[in-house]
Design an enzyme around this catalytic site. Structure first.
Site, PDB file in Angstrom:
ATOM      1  CB  CYS A  96      -0.989  -0.026   1.168  1.00  0.00           C
ATOM      2  SG  CYS A  96      -2.383   1.098   0.926  1.00  0.00           S
ATOM      3  CG  HIS A 195      -3.475  -2.666   3.855  1.00  0.00           C
ATOM      4  ND1 HIS A 195      -2.341  -2.359   4.556  1.00  0.00           N
ATOM      5  CD2 HIS A 195      -3.879  -1.510   3.283  1.00  0.00           C
ATOM      6  CE1 HIS A 195      -2.077  -1.070   4.408  1.00  0.00           C
ATOM      7  NE2 HIS A 195      -2.996  -0.531   3.630  1.00  0.00           N
TER       8      HIS A 195
END
Length: 263
Positions: A96, A195
């Site tokens: 990310c 994530h």
């Protein structure tokens, strides 16, 4: 002598949204189960990066505020050494916010543009705080397997001609919600928007990183098989849940579009 896997963890005290640190723990545990020793080396703001001191590199994600804290340090003090190590085959997984900073540049929703490491031929642009975020469970077709994870990002990443995607989106948004790509790969560096517990959910990706690390150290990259029935069962549940959510969203969309359902 027992092989000791040295995992460099970039900015563990700054970039750790959604428990990204769990990926380091997963790598370490899977290495220990194979009889390897493990050393986790934190590398934070102001610390030098020594490419000969690590076998594998991990960096997690966080919000724009934290990205601004690390961007100058990453691209400046550590940048040249990290790029050189990746050119020489250092395996890396960046998630990310770190994935965005391993691209050419990132334009946040507010504030100045952040210069990236340029490991990936990619740029990320945040379209603004009023634009819907890319949030939800995601499934990605990766080298004949399905990766499952959770994404939550405002920035849209666009790959350049020299970049290869990590995989193709089956469910979810991926890099930008438009072109069906997710993440990026350059040599042995992997960038992704998946994530949190990415590697516990997807042990085949964890083992790919471990094998690449062994290969770089001149060791046999073949890994002894592990009993993964629990991990595989959890992965199947997560994939099925993501597919159901997509199906439900399509039904909601069809209902909203159908004239017959209007009152």
């Amino acid at each position: 002598m027992t092989f000791v896997l040295r995992i460099g963890h970039l900015y563990p005290d700054v970039m750790n949204l959604y428990g990204d640190r769990g990926n380091v723990l997963a790598l370490a545990q899977r290495a220990r189960w194979r009889g390897f020793g493990v050393e986790i080396i934190p590398i934070s703001l102001g610390d030098p990066f020594r490419p000969d001191a690590v076998d594998l590199l991990f960096a997690g994600g966080d919000q724009d505020r934290e990205q601004r804290r690390v961007a100058a340090d990453l691209a400046g003090r550590k940048g040249e050494a990290i790029r050189a190590a990746i050119e020489e085959g250092l395996p890396a997984l960046v998630v990310c916010g770190s994935y965005q900073l391993f691209g050419e540049r990132y334009q946040p929703a507010a504030g100045p543009e952040l210069r990236g490491l340029a490991v990936f031929d990619a740029v990320t642009i945040h379209p603004g705080a009023t634009v819907v975020r890319c949030v939800g469970n995601i499934v990605v077709d990766w080298e004949g397997s399905l990766l499952v994870g959770f994404e939550n990002h405002g920035g849209r990443t666009y790959l350049g001609p020299r970049a290869a995607p990590l995989g193709r989106v089956v469910v979810g948004y991926g890099n930008n919600g438009e072109d069906g790509t997710e993440g990026a790969r350059y040599k042995n560096a992997f960038g992704t928007y998946l994530h949190g517990a990415l590697l516990p959910k997807n042990p085949m990706l964890a083992d790919t990183l471990l094998s690449l690390a062994l290969q770089r150290r001149g060791e046999d990259p073949a890994l002894a098989p592990l009993d993964e029935r629990v991990e595989e069962a959890a992965r199947r549940v997560a994939i099925a849940r993501a597919r159901r959510e997509r199906h439900a969203l399509r039904n909601v969309g069809a209902t909203r579009r159908s004239p017959g359902t209007r009152r």
